[in-house]
Design a protein around this motif. Structure first.
Motif, mmCIF file in Angstrom:
data_model
loop_
_atom_site.group_PDB
_atom_site.id
_atom_site.type_symbol
_atom_site.label_atom_id
_atom_site.label_comp_id
_atom_site.label_asym_id
_atom_site.label_seq_id
_atom_site.Cartn_x
_atom_site.Cartn_y
_atom_site.Cartn_z
ATOM 1 N N ALA A 79 0.826 -1.211 0.000
ATOM 2 C CA ALA A 79 0.000 0.000 0.000
ATOM 3 C C ALA A 79 0.859 1.259 0.000
ATOM 4 C CB ALA A 79 -0.934 -0.011 1.213
ATOM 5 N N LEU A 80 2.012 1.225 0.681
ATOM 6 C CA LEU A 80 2.927 2.370 0.631
ATOM 7 C C LEU A 80 3.389 2.615 -0.801
ATOM 8 C CD1 LEU A 80 5.329 2.025 3.728
ATOM 9 C CD2 LEU A 80 3.389 3.576 3.450
ATOM 10 N N LEU A 81 3.800 1.557 -1.480
ATOM 11 C CA LEU A 81 4.254 1.696 -2.869
ATOM 12 C C LEU A 81 3.137 2.217 -3.761
ATOM 13 C CD1 LEU A 81 6.557 -1.337 -3.746
ATOM 14 C CD2 LEU A 81 7.011 1.058 -4.257
ATOM 15 N N ASN A 82 1.958 1.684 -3.550
ATOM 16 C CA ASN A 82 0.808 2.121 -4.328
ATOM 17 C C ASN A 82 0.565 3.611 -4.133
ATOM 18 O OD1 ASN A 82 -1.640 2.280 -5.701
ATOM 19 N ND2 ASN A 82 -2.390 0.339 -4.897
ATOM 20 N N THR A 83 0.601 4.044 -2.880
ATOM 21 C CA THR A 83 0.379 5.462 -2.571
ATOM 22 C C THR A 83 1.472 6.336 -3.170
ATOM 23 O OG1 THR A 83 -0.712 4.811 -0.507
ATOM 24 C CG2 THR A 83 0.007 7.103 -0.702
ATOM 25 N N ILE A 84 2.707 5.877 -3.072
ATOM 26 C CA ILE A 84 3.825 6.634 -3.649
ATOM 27 C C ILE A 84 3.613 6.839 -5.144
ATOM 28 C CG2 ILE A 84 6.281 6.406 -4.254
ATOM 29 C CD1 ILE A 84 6.608 5.111 -1.408
ATOM 30 N N LYS A 85 3.173 5.800 -5.839
ATOM 31 C CA LYS A 85 2.903 5.910 -7.279
ATOM 32 C C LYS A 85 1.760 6.896 -7.539
ATOM 33 C CE LYS A 85 3.080 4.238 -11.635
ATOM 34 N NZ LYS A 85 1.898 4.822 -12.273
ATOM 35 N N LEU A 86 0.668 6.768 -6.769
ATOM 36 C CA LEU A 86 -0.492 7.640 -6.976
ATOM 37 C C LEU A 86 -0.171 9.098 -6.677
ATOM 38 C CD1 LEU A 86 -3.278 5.403 -5.390
ATOM 39 C CD2 LEU A 86 -2.921 5.857 -7.826
ATOM 40 N N GLU A 87 0.747 9.338 -5.758
ATOM 41 C CA GLU A 87 1.112 10.703 -5.363
ATOM 42 C C GLU A 87 2.196 11.301 -6.248
ATOM 43 O OE1 GLU A 87 -0.256 12.657 -3.119
ATOM 44 O OE2 GLU A 87 -1.739 11.160 -2.466
ATOM 45 N N GLY A 88 2.609 10.580 -7.266
ATOM 46 C CA GLY A 88 3.637 11.102 -8.168
ATOM 47 C C GLY A 88 5.012 11.162 -7.539
ATOM 48 N N GLY A 89 5.278 10.228 -6.620
ATOM 49 C CA GLY A 89 6.543 10.266 -5.889
ATOM 50 C C GLY A 89 7.652 9.430 -6.483
ATOM 51 N N VAL A 90 7.515 8.979 -7.736
ATOM 52 C CA VAL A 90 8.515 8.117 -8.356
ATOM 53 C C VAL A 90 9.596 8.964 -9.025
ATOM 54 C CG1 VAL A 90 8.917 6.330 -10.093
ATOM 55 C CG2 VAL A 90 6.828 6.290 -8.707
ATOM 56 N N ASP A 91 10.844 8.650 -8.747
ATOM 57 C CA ASP A 91 11.977 9.293 -9.411
ATOM 58 C C ASP A 91 12.133 8.640 -10.786
ATOM 59 O OD1 ASP A 91 14.496 10.110 -10.341
ATOM 60 O OD2 ASP A 91 15.344 10.201 -8.329
ATOM 61 N N THR A 92 11.416 9.171 -11.756
ATOM 62 C CA THR A 92 11.343 8.515 -13.065
ATOM 63 C C THR A 92 12.694 8.455 -13.777
ATOM 64 O OG1 THR A 92 10.621 10.610 -14.030
ATOM 65 C CG2 THR A 92 8.904 9.040 -13.418
ATOM 66 N N ASP A 93 13.529 9.478 -13.607
ATOM 67 C CA ASP A 93 14.838 9.448 -14.264
ATOM 68 C C ASP A 93 15.678 8.284 -13.743
ATOM 69 O OD1 ASP A 93 14.212 11.659 -15.760
ATOM 70 O OD2 ASP A 93 15.220 13.090 -14.427
ATOM 71 N N LEU A 94 15.724 8.118 -12.424
ATOM 72 C CA LEU A 94 16.508 7.032 -11.832
ATOM 73 C C LEU A 94 15.917 5.678 -12.209
ATOM 74 C CD1 LEU A 94 18.913 6.542 -9.777
ATOM 75 C CD2 LEU A 94 17.126 6.170 -8.065
ATOM 76 N N VAL A 95 14.598 5.561 -12.121
ATOM 77 C CA VAL A 95 13.948 4.283 -12.412
ATOM 78 C C VAL A 95 14.112 3.910 -13.880
ATOM 79 C CG1 VAL A 95 11.715 3.115 -12.506
ATOM 80 C CG2 VAL A 95 12.333 4.462 -10.486
ATOM 81 N N ASN A 96 13.993 4.874 -14.778
ATOM 82 C CA ASN A 96 14.170 4.577 -16.203
ATOM 83 C C ASN A 96 15.606 4.179 -16.523
ATOM 84 O OD1 ASN A 96 11.492 5.124 -16.777
ATOM 85 N ND2 ASN A 96 11.876 7.254 -17.373
ATOM 86 N N ARG A 97 16.527 4.751 -15.803
ATOM 87 C CA ARG A 97 17.934 4.467 -16.077
ATOM 88 C C ARG A 97 18.351 3.094 -15.557
ATOM 89 N NH1 ARG A 97 23.200 8.220 -14.317
ATOM 90 N NH2 ARG A 97 24.776 6.905 -15.341
ATOM 91 N N TYR A 98 17.883 2.738 -14.362
ATOM 92 C CA TYR A 98 18.392 1.519 -13.733
ATOM 93 C C TYR A 98 17.346 0.421 -13.524
ATOM 94 C CZ TYR A 98 22.614 4.188 -12.670
ATOM 95 O OH TYR A 98 23.759 4.933 -12.765
ATOM 96 N N GLY A 99 16.097 0.686 -13.769
ATOM 97 C CA GLY A 99 15.068 -0.301 -13.497
ATOM 98 C C GLY A 99 14.578 -1.025 -14.741
#
Length: 717
Positions: free
Chosen positions: A239-259
């Motif tokens: 649920a924390l992860l879900n909320t983080i996604k819904l709140e726009g809390g994802v570091d998209t640059d880092l995630v796109n680079r390494y995920g």
């Protein structure tokens, strides 16, 4: 003049620096904290009282041979010599291997073997490989294998592990840990009694604990505790992860680079909203959202989980979700987030292919050689009972008391052709053995503080000489294993030189990696070499071992090996569960560490001698229970009698006991035998469906139980 020597404790991860003082005859008088040590120099009473273990009159001093049948409750042991013992053991092991194959020989090792002696640990793999067995068990599947296996799938290697930057973080979320009582796990923090956690609040940060009880670490100076329902942390994290996604809390640059496989991660947690998981977790949806928003609002944040989650039914899932929160919020590799401390030696070997091992209870998959990927210890009783295992070698462990299913283990030992224990004491497991071999303790051999390397918030390596020569006929682990190989007709490090200095040579080789020698380490202040910390973001270059250099955010093995289906099924089970169902959790105390300290009279006083059942006031009132009442705690796995201790720190529906007790059959340790305490591990599930897939972790907390007064005692089928 009093002589002093530098050494360090090897009971748990901090490896606290100590000063040993000696009398004029060269006998150790006292162990003191080394307050000048760069790591801080505080040590707890467990390490400071280790001389009580070292000098204990019940210590094993020479090999013992059993002369009565294992079916008898109390072993009849006679003294023997090493050559006679090794010749008989070696011949019988060779006979088992010839008749039934190498996998009929199982090896179990415990913390007293693996954590207290680097040379023994590094001698182990050649020993196992020479025997040829893949039947390898240890306390790791009761403790932290979920983290190692999770790291292998997320990052590519079991050797990868990240720790919270407690010294610099602005927000610290701590789940399933009580560092004030049991220190830390999978992170080595100086024993400063939470000063670094208090400092977070002092510099304006926040600390949040999550636990089924109000823990001792949670104070006004540190932070509050969310009292979650036990065994539901995986859904809280989803649920924390879900909320983080819904709140726009994802570091998209880092995630796109390494995920990679990021969309599959969001698909997995998407159904688990704060509102949906709230009734199951017992945490208000607003509190779940608040925690998520606090993580996002902080300049840096670190999420950390420990044994309370590791030992749940979903330890590897919890680890995965914790790592994903740290990664997607941009806190992985950030100062104040999570990082990889520098180490003397770093080897991030890829996991490699998993090979099947067919047994009577199913097929297990591990690498070959298995390394630290061990089979589930909870399966030991059934594998012995069914005849898969004909000989069991126990090295510095006590599985009879520390693994679930004591009764099943006790009965299954009668099926063995041979059982050998190598230990400090004649403990409960040794009582069932054909031979008990006397081990040195950590004051009796040289060592370096290598095991916490890579997990230390103050990276360093300390060297210690043996403080004293091994007493009587005690022998080091590396010697015993190599002597057994000789007796089996296998090549051994002792062949060329019976007086080989294996430990010294191994330590010298390790130190060479840091440009040091034993002699140069002795000249260092406190015999300690400080290791310069690499930049936090260096982990992206050195710790991502998958061939594409990516973090696998949703490993396919988690789905194909049943973790996803199991996650949903357990949630449905919890949703339908009766509100009156009690759940037993493991209660850490300052007076027990596995079963090492069970015979120390200083640590067996008051309630520590009985291991009471802690019950919340609400549950006690509902059942008409009072302090001191005798009760039966039972479930479909077993039953144990205990004394009630009403504990207002517990949330309703939670009861708690400490593991490692139950020494009524440990006739060789007199203090523990007089005050055996109740062994709650008889209540732990050991069936195949209760073992977590992939990690092979035991289910040892949040176990459903019933409690009735002794007058209403139930006879179980």
């Amino acid at each position: 003049m009093t002589q002093k020597k530098h050494t360090f404790c090897r009971i748990c991860e901090p490896n606290c620096p100590l000063i040993a003082t000696f009398d004029g005859d060269g006998k150790i008088k006292e162990l003191l904290p080394n307050r000048n040590h760069p790591s801080g120099g505080v040590a707890c009473h467990k390490g400071l009282s280790f001389l009580d273990v070292h000098h204990d009159s019940d210590r094993l001093d020479q090999p013992l041979r059993r002369v009565n049948a294992r079916t008898e409750g109390m072993g009849d042991f006679v003294n023997t010599d090493w050559d006679s013992a090794m010749s008989d053991i070696g011949a019988r092991l060779a006979g088992v291997r010839e008749a039934h194959g190498p996998n009929a020989i199982a090896i179990y090792y415990g913390n007293a073997f693996s954590c207290g002696n680097v040379s023994a640990l590094f001698a182990f793999e050649p020993f196992r490989a020479s025997i040829g067995t893949r039947m390898l068990f240890s306390g790791i599947t009761q403790d932290t294998q979920n983290k190692m296996i999770g790291a292998a799938h997320l990052y590519g290697s079991m050797g990868v592990g990240f720790v919270p930057d407690i010294r610099n973080t602005d927000y610290f979320l701590c789940l399933g840990a009580n560092p004030r009582i049991s220190r830390w796990t999978y992170v080595s923090v100086p024993n400063d009694d939470l000063q670094m956690v208090r400092d977070i609040r002092k510099r304006g940060g926040k600390v949040q604990f999550v636990n089924p009880r109000l823990i001792e670490s949670s104070t006004e100076e540190t932070g509050p505790t969310l009292r979650i329902k036990p065994g539901t942390d995986a859904y809280f994290l989803a649920a924390l992860l879900n909320t983080i996604k819904l709140e726009g809390g994802v570091d998209t640059d880092l995630v796109n680079r390494y995920g990679k496989n990021v969309d599959a991660l969001w698909g997995f947690v998407g159904a688990y909203t704060a509102e949906r998981v709230s009734p199951v977790t017992g945490v208000d949806a607003d509190d779940i959202r608040r925690v998520a928003l606090d993580i996002l609002a902080a300049p840096s944040a670190a999420v950390y989980m420990a044994t309370g989650l590791n030992q749940s039914r979903q330890g590897v899932v919890c680890y995965w979700l914790v790592e994903m929160i740290n990664f997607v919020t941009g806190n992985l590799g950030r100062q104040g987030g999570t990082y990889r401390p520098s180490a003397l030696v770093e080897q991030f070997e890829p996991l490699g292919e998993l090979e099947p091992l067919d047994t009577s209870i199913g097929t297990f998959k591990t690498p070959n050689p298995p390394g630290y990927y061990h089979l589930p210890a909870a399966a030991l009783p059934r594998l012995m009972e069914n005849g898969d295992i004909k000989a069991l070698i126990v090295l510095g462990g006590n599985p009879r008391l520390t693994v679930g299913g004591e009764g099943a283990f006790r009965a299954a030992c009668n099926n063995l052709d041979l059982m050998v224990s190598f230990d400090l004491f004649r403990q409960a497991t040794g009582e069932l053995s054909d031979y008990i071999l006397p081990s040195t303790d950590w004051l009796e051999h040289p060592d370096i503080s290598l095991l916490p390397n890579g997990f230390q918030v103050f990276p360093h390596v300390q060297y210690t000489d043996a403080m004293v020569a091994p007493h009587a006929d005690r022998r080091d682990g590396w010697w015993v294993m190599n002597r057994l190989l000789q007796a089996m007709g296998e090549p051994s490090a002792l062949d060329a030189n019976p007086q080989a200095t294996y430990a010294e040579e191994l330590i010298a080789g390790m130190l060479m990696a840091g440009g040091q020698t034993v002699e140069s380490m002795r000249e260092q202040p406190d015999q300690t070499m400080l290791i310069e910390q690499a930049p936090h973001d260096a982990l992206f270059d050195k710790c991502l071992v998958h061939t594409d250099g990516k973090i696998d955010c949703c490993p396919d093995a988690f789905r194909t090996r049943g973790l996803f289906e199991r996650f949903d099924a357990i949630f449905s089970e919890l949703e339908a569960e009766d509100e009156s169902q009690l759940k037993l959790i493991s209660l850490r105390t300052r007076y027990m560490h596995n079963s090492w300290l069970a015979n120390n009279p200083k640590l067996r006083r008051g309630t520590q001698s009985t291991n009471p059942l802690h019950v919340s006031p609400a549950d006690a009132k509902e059942r008409g229970l009072f302090d001191g009442d005798q009760v039966q705690v039972f479930n479909k796995h077993g039953s144990v009698d205990a004394e009630v201790l009403i504990d207002s720190d517990l949330r309703r529906g939670v009861v708690a006991m400490t593991h490692g007790y139950g020494n009524q059959d440990s006739f060789g340790i007199r203090v523990a035998n007089r005050k055996p305490g109740a062994n709650c591990n008889v209540l732990m599930p050991i069936e195949e469906e209760d073992i977590e897939p992939i990690s092979y972790m035991s289910w040892m907390t949040a176990v459903p139980v019933e409690v009735v007064s002794a007058t209403n005692h139930k006879v179980l089928p």
